[in-house]
Motif scaffolding. Sequence first.
Motif, PDB file in Angstrom:
ATOM      1  N   GLY A  99       0.824  -1.203   0.000  1.00 13.22           N
ATOM      2  CA  GLY A  99       0.000   0.000   0.000  1.00 13.22           C
ATOM      3  C   GLY A  99       0.861   1.257   0.000  1.00 13.22           C
ATOM      4  O   GLY A  99       2.098   1.201   0.174  1.00 13.22           O
ATOM      5  N   ALA A 100       0.187   2.392  -0.204  1.00 18.35           N
ATOM      6  CA  ALA A 100       0.897   3.670  -0.103  1.00 18.35           C
ATOM      7  C   ALA A 100       1.386   3.865   1.327  1.00 18.35           C
ATOM      8  O   ALA A 100       2.408   4.516   1.565  1.00 18.35           O
ATOM      9  CB  ALA A 100      -0.033   4.809  -0.511  1.00 18.35           C
ATOM     10  N   THR A 101       0.669   3.287   2.274  1.00 15.92           N
ATOM     11  CA  THR A 101       1.047   3.440   3.690  1.00 15.92           C
ATOM     12  C   THR A 101       2.497   3.010   3.907  1.00 15.92           C
ATOM     13  O   THR A 101       3.273   3.701   4.567  1.00 15.92           O
ATOM     14  CB  THR A 101       0.109   2.594   4.583  1.00 15.92           C
ATOM     15  OG1 THR A 101      -1.242   2.931   4.264  1.00 15.92           O
ATOM     16  CG2 THR A 101       0.361   2.850   6.057  1.00 15.92           C
ATOM     17  N   TYR A 125      -3.346  13.456   6.524  1.00 16.79           N
ATOM     18  CA  TYR A 125      -3.660  12.030   6.679  1.00 16.79           C
ATOM     19  C   TYR A 125      -2.915  11.494   7.903  1.00 16.79           C
ATOM     20  O   TYR A 125      -1.736  11.791   8.099  1.00 16.79           O
ATOM     21  CB  TYR A 125      -3.238  11.285   5.403  1.00 16.79           C
ATOM     22  CG  TYR A 125      -3.594   9.843   5.435  1.00 16.79           C
ATOM     23  CD1 TYR A 125      -4.916   9.433   5.625  1.00 16.79           C
ATOM     24  CD2 TYR A 125      -2.624   8.861   5.296  1.00 16.79           C
ATOM     25  CE1 TYR A 125      -5.247   8.093   5.675  1.00 16.79           C
ATOM     26  CE2 TYR A 125      -2.947   7.529   5.338  1.00 16.79           C
ATOM     27  CZ  TYR A 125      -4.267   7.151   5.530  1.00 16.79           C
ATOM     28  OH  TYR A 125      -4.593   5.826   5.586  1.00 16.79           O
ATOM     29  N   TYR A 128       0.936  10.143   8.467  1.00 15.28           N
ATOM     30  CA  TYR A 128       2.139  10.977   8.288  1.00 15.28           C
ATOM     31  C   TYR A 128       2.769  11.325   9.639  1.00 15.28           C
ATOM     32  O   TYR A 128       3.971  11.179   9.838  1.00 15.28           O
ATOM     33  CB  TYR A 128       1.818  12.300   7.568  1.00 15.28           C
ATOM     34  CG  TYR A 128       1.174  12.199   6.210  1.00 15.28           C
ATOM     35  CD1 TYR A 128       1.157  11.013   5.489  1.00 15.28           C
ATOM     36  CD2 TYR A 128       0.585  13.321   5.629  1.00 15.28           C
ATOM     37  CE1 TYR A 128       0.561  10.952   4.235  1.00 15.28           C
ATOM     38  CE2 TYR A 128      -0.009  13.271   4.373  1.00 15.28           C
ATOM     39  CZ  TYR A 128      -0.023  12.078   3.696  1.00 15.28           C
ATOM     40  OH  TYR A 128      -0.615  12.034   2.464  1.00 15.28           O
ATOM     41  N   ASN A 170       0.226  15.934  -0.369  1.00 10.84           N
ATOM     42  CA  ASN A 170      -0.817  14.986  -0.744  1.00 10.84           C
ATOM     43  C   ASN A 170      -1.812  15.721  -1.642  1.00 10.84           C
ATOM     44  O   ASN A 170      -2.549  16.578  -1.191  1.00 10.84           O
ATOM     45  CB  ASN A 170      -1.474  14.469   0.552  1.00 10.84           C
ATOM     46  CG  ASN A 170      -2.713  13.642   0.317  1.00 10.84           C
ATOM     47  OD1 ASN A 170      -3.653  13.692   1.108  1.00 10.84           O
ATOM     48  ND2 ASN A 170      -2.726  12.867  -0.741  1.00 10.84           N
ATOM     49  N   ASN A 174      -6.416  14.391   1.078  1.00 19.09           N
ATOM     50  CA  ASN A 174      -7.293  13.826   2.106  1.00 19.09           C
ATOM     51  C   ASN A 174      -6.947  14.540   3.402  1.00 19.09           C
ATOM     52  O   ASN A 174      -5.781  14.558   3.775  1.00 19.09           O
ATOM     53  CB  ASN A 174      -7.002  12.318   2.221  1.00 19.09           C
ATOM     54  CG  ASN A 174      -7.830  11.632   3.286  1.00 19.09           C
ATOM     55  OD1 ASN A 174      -8.750  12.208   3.847  1.00 19.09           O
ATOM     56  ND2 ASN A 174      -7.475  10.390   3.575  1.00 19.09           N
ATOM     57  N   ASP A 202       2.163  12.153  -2.114  1.00 17.31           N
ATOM     58  CA  ASP A 202       1.181  11.079  -1.936  1.00 17.31           C
ATOM     59  C   ASP A 202       0.046  11.358  -2.915  1.00 17.31           C
ATOM     60  O   ASP A 202      -0.720  12.298  -2.748  1.00 17.31           O
ATOM     61  CB  ASP A 202       0.701  11.107  -0.479  1.00 17.31           C
ATOM     62  CG  ASP A 202      -0.393  10.108  -0.192  1.00 17.31           C
ATOM     63  OD1 ASP A 202      -0.976   9.548  -1.145  1.00 17.31           O
ATOM     64  OD2 ASP A 202      -0.694   9.894   1.000  1.00 17.31           O
ATOM     65  N   VAL A 204      -2.395   9.082  -4.041  1.00 15.51           N
ATOM     66  CA  VAL A 204      -3.296   7.919  -4.119  1.00 15.51           C
ATOM     67  C   VAL A 204      -4.652   8.257  -4.746  1.00 15.51           C
ATOM     68  O   VAL A 204      -5.341   7.374  -5.231  1.00 15.51           O
ATOM     69  CB  VAL A 204      -3.511   7.217  -2.752  1.00 15.51           C
ATOM     70  CG1 VAL A 204      -2.205   6.715  -2.170  1.00 15.51           C
ATOM     71  CG2 VAL A 204      -4.241   8.087  -1.764  1.00 15.51           C
ATOM     72  N   TYR A 205      -5.023   9.545  -4.746  1.00 16.81           N
ATOM     73  CA  TYR A 205      -6.311   9.934  -5.357  1.00 16.81           C
ATOM     74  C   TYR A 205      -6.120  10.542  -6.744  1.00 16.81           C
ATOM     75  O   TYR A 205      -6.969  11.301  -7.224  1.00 16.81           O
ATOM     76  CB  TYR A 205      -7.053  10.926  -4.435  1.00 16.81           C
ATOM     77  CG  TYR A 205      -7.373  10.319  -3.091  1.00 16.81           C
ATOM     78  CD1 TYR A 205      -8.446   9.450  -2.936  1.00 16.81           C
ATOM     79  CD2 TYR A 205      -6.572  10.575  -1.977  1.00 16.81           C
ATOM     80  CE1 TYR A 205      -8.721   8.851  -1.712  1.00 16.81           C
ATOM     81  CE2 TYR A 205      -6.836   9.989  -0.744  1.00 16.81           C
ATOM     82  CZ  TYR A 205      -7.911   9.132  -0.625  1.00 16.81           C
ATOM     83  OH  TYR A 205      -8.182   8.538   0.575  1.00 16.81           O
ATOM     84  N   SER A 232      -1.071   4.195  -5.309  1.00 13.02           N
ATOM     85  CA  SER A 232      -1.600   2.932  -4.806  1.00 13.02           C
ATOM     86  C   SER A 232      -2.762   2.477  -5.672  1.00 13.02           C
ATOM     87  O   SER A 232      -3.434   3.293  -6.308  1.00 13.02           O
ATOM     88  CB  SER A 232      -2.063   3.184  -3.366  1.00 13.02           C
ATOM     89  OG  SER A 232      -3.008   2.247  -2.943  1.00 13.02           O
ATOM     90  N   LYS A 235      -7.376   3.101  -4.124  1.00 17.02           N
ATOM     91  CA  LYS A 235      -8.461   4.040  -4.437  1.00 17.02           C
ATOM     92  C   LYS A 235      -8.780   4.022  -5.923  1.00 17.02           C
ATOM     93  O   LYS A 235      -9.939   4.102  -6.315  1.00 17.02           O
ATOM     94  CB  LYS A 235      -8.064   5.455  -4.006  1.00 17.02           C
ATOM     95  CG  LYS A 235      -7.521   5.541  -2.592  1.00 17.02           C
ATOM     96  CD  LYS A 235      -8.587   5.301  -1.545  1.00 17.02           C
ATOM     97  CE  LYS A 235      -7.976   5.267  -0.163  1.00 17.02           C
ATOM     98  NZ  LYS A 235      -8.919   5.335   0.916  1.00 17.02           N
ATOM     99  N   LYS A 243      -3.889  -3.927  -0.770  1.00 21.35           N
ATOM    100  CA  LYS A 243      -2.675  -3.282  -0.272  1.00 21.35           C
ATOM    101  C   LYS A 243      -1.498  -3.386  -1.255  1.00 21.35           C
ATOM    102  O   LYS A 243      -0.403  -3.826  -0.910  1.00 21.35           O
ATOM    103  CB  LYS A 243      -2.277  -3.871   1.101  1.00 21.35           C
ATOM    104  CG  LYS A 243      -3.265  -3.598   2.219  1.00 21.35           C
ATOM    105  CD  LYS A 243      -3.499  -2.136   2.524  1.00 21.35           C
ATOM    106  CE  LYS A 243      -2.337  -1.419   3.131  1.00 21.35           C
ATOM    107  NZ  LYS A 243      -2.695  -0.051   3.559  1.00 21.35           N
TER     108      LYS A 243
HETATM  109  N1  PMP Z   1      -2.527   8.325   1.689  1.00 20.08           N
HETATM  110  C1  PMP Z   1      -3.752   8.842   1.751  1.00 20.08           C
HETATM  111  C2  PMP Z   1      -3.930  10.310   1.587  1.00 20.08           C
HETATM  112  C3  PMP Z   1      -4.848   8.016   1.979  1.00 20.08           C
HETATM  113  O1  PMP Z   1      -6.069   8.530   2.063  1.00 20.08           O
HETATM  114  C4  PMP Z   1      -4.641   6.635   2.148  1.00 20.08           C
HETATM  115  C5  PMP Z   1      -5.795   5.728   2.402  1.00 20.08           C
HETATM  116  N2  PMP Z   1      -6.047   5.029   1.254  1.00 20.08           N
HETATM  117  C6  PMP Z   1      -3.339   6.141   2.062  1.00 20.08           C
HETATM  118  C7  PMP Z   1      -2.302   7.020   1.849  1.00 20.08           C
HETATM  119  C8  PMP Z   1      -3.038   4.703   2.242  1.00 20.08           C
HETATM  120  O2  PMP Z   1      -3.151   3.988   1.052  1.00 20.08           O
HETATM  121  P1  PMP Z   1      -3.032   2.410   1.032  1.00 20.08           P
HETATM  122  O3  PMP Z   1      -4.350   1.856   1.406  1.00 20.08           O
HETATM  123  O4  PMP Z   1      -2.630   2.094  -0.370  1.00 20.08           O
HETATM  124  O5  PMP Z   1      -1.973   2.024   2.008  1.00 20.08           O
END
Ligand code: PMP
Length: 388
Positions: A99-101, A125, A128, A170, A174, A202, A204-205, A232, A235, A243
């Motif tokens: 995942g991006a996490t 988010y 971070y 980001n 978010n 970041d 992801v969106y 990622s 989304k 993930k």
């Molecule tokens: N960054 C942001 C801004 C998010 O909203 C999220 C949640 N999807 C993530 C990272 C984490 O992404 P992932 O589920 O791919 O780990």
Amino acid sequence: MSTINPYLVSRMQSFGSTIFAQMSELAIQTRSINLGQGFPDFDGHEHIRKAAIRAIEQGHNQYPPALGVPALREAIALHQKNFNNLSYDPETEILVTAGATEAIAASLLALIEPGDEVLVFEPFYDSYHAVVVMAQGRITPIPLKEPEWTVDFDYVESVITERTRVVLVNSPHNPTGKVFTEQELKKLAQLCIKHDLIAITDEVYEHIVFEGNHLSLAQIAGMQERSIVISSAAKTFSLTGWKIGWLCAPKDLAQAARTTKQFLTYVNGAPFQDAIAFALQGGNSYTDLIARQLQGPRSVLTRSLNEVGLKVCSNSGTYFLVTDVSTVTDEDSMTFCLKLPERIGVVAVPMEPFYKTPQSGRTLVRWAFCKTPEAIALAAERISRLKT
Ligand code: PMP
Ligand code: GLN
């Protein structure tokens, strides 16, 4: 929010469990419509899911290569070229992550020395702040001023110090839904170059934009060489449970993140990596779906919130809307959100946890519209009861 745990290191004591987990639990307990945690209540495209099943049946079930399966790295490079006109070498400049996490964690853990400072646009988010603290760094919040979420770049420059190492951007953002404009990204790029900062972006969106266009900070001249670009599949393809995320960066930066990443998860999700390679190879056919699907739910939820006096703040992307609840209640947003399921059978997220000083988010609430039209219609009907 959290109680003291005698085993947990002191610097993590304030984090407790995430607001998303708490609110989803509340939604289950109260059988409410969950407009809290940002995950769709529908699955990603059948062709992509079938590609994962095929990969499992074809025996792709052991550890994939440390950098990620080659087909996925090539597909990520193609996606970056097609959508952002950025070139990355799949052999040395792309890393697949859990995942991006994990990409965010690996990048920060690789770059931050104890005491280093990370600029973060606030509200932010939640992961971070937690990861910067794990790395023993410090965040420097840059306020996004509601309701337009504007940035004061003179302020940004005024808080940069000798210890500032990274800016974390980001966009689409978010929880606000802000999509940074080219002008804003150019101003930020100037500061990064002037003060020799590394950017972690970041994105992801990136495919959930309703007004304007997504632009990566790495597309601004002089930035690709100092940026780690993160995205990622979660989304974009409505597959949050798989993930599969990734980062793209010049060789040395990618190598730095790889060093920390390999001791976090090493690798993950072999058959899902194959399926996401398939999805990205499909170009627009799969990446365009989500924004189209959510157009209706976005309008319906916006209208219903506005109608009860919860004026929706400016937003151009992501699947979140923000309202200031002080127009309808004296309660803080945490209290408002904790009572909402009982009042109307809807869960939303209070924004205190997205601020370094939680008090700053005390009147703001985030509502997710990544739900079926039926669920959003029902939520809208329930929200209308807030009027009486
Ligand atoms: N960054 C942001 C801004 C998010 O909203 C999220 C949640 N999807 C993530 C990272 C984490 O992404 P992932 O589920 O791919 O780990
Ligand atoms: N990104 C999702 C959100 O913002 C939540 C993911 C999570 O629960 N960590 O709601």
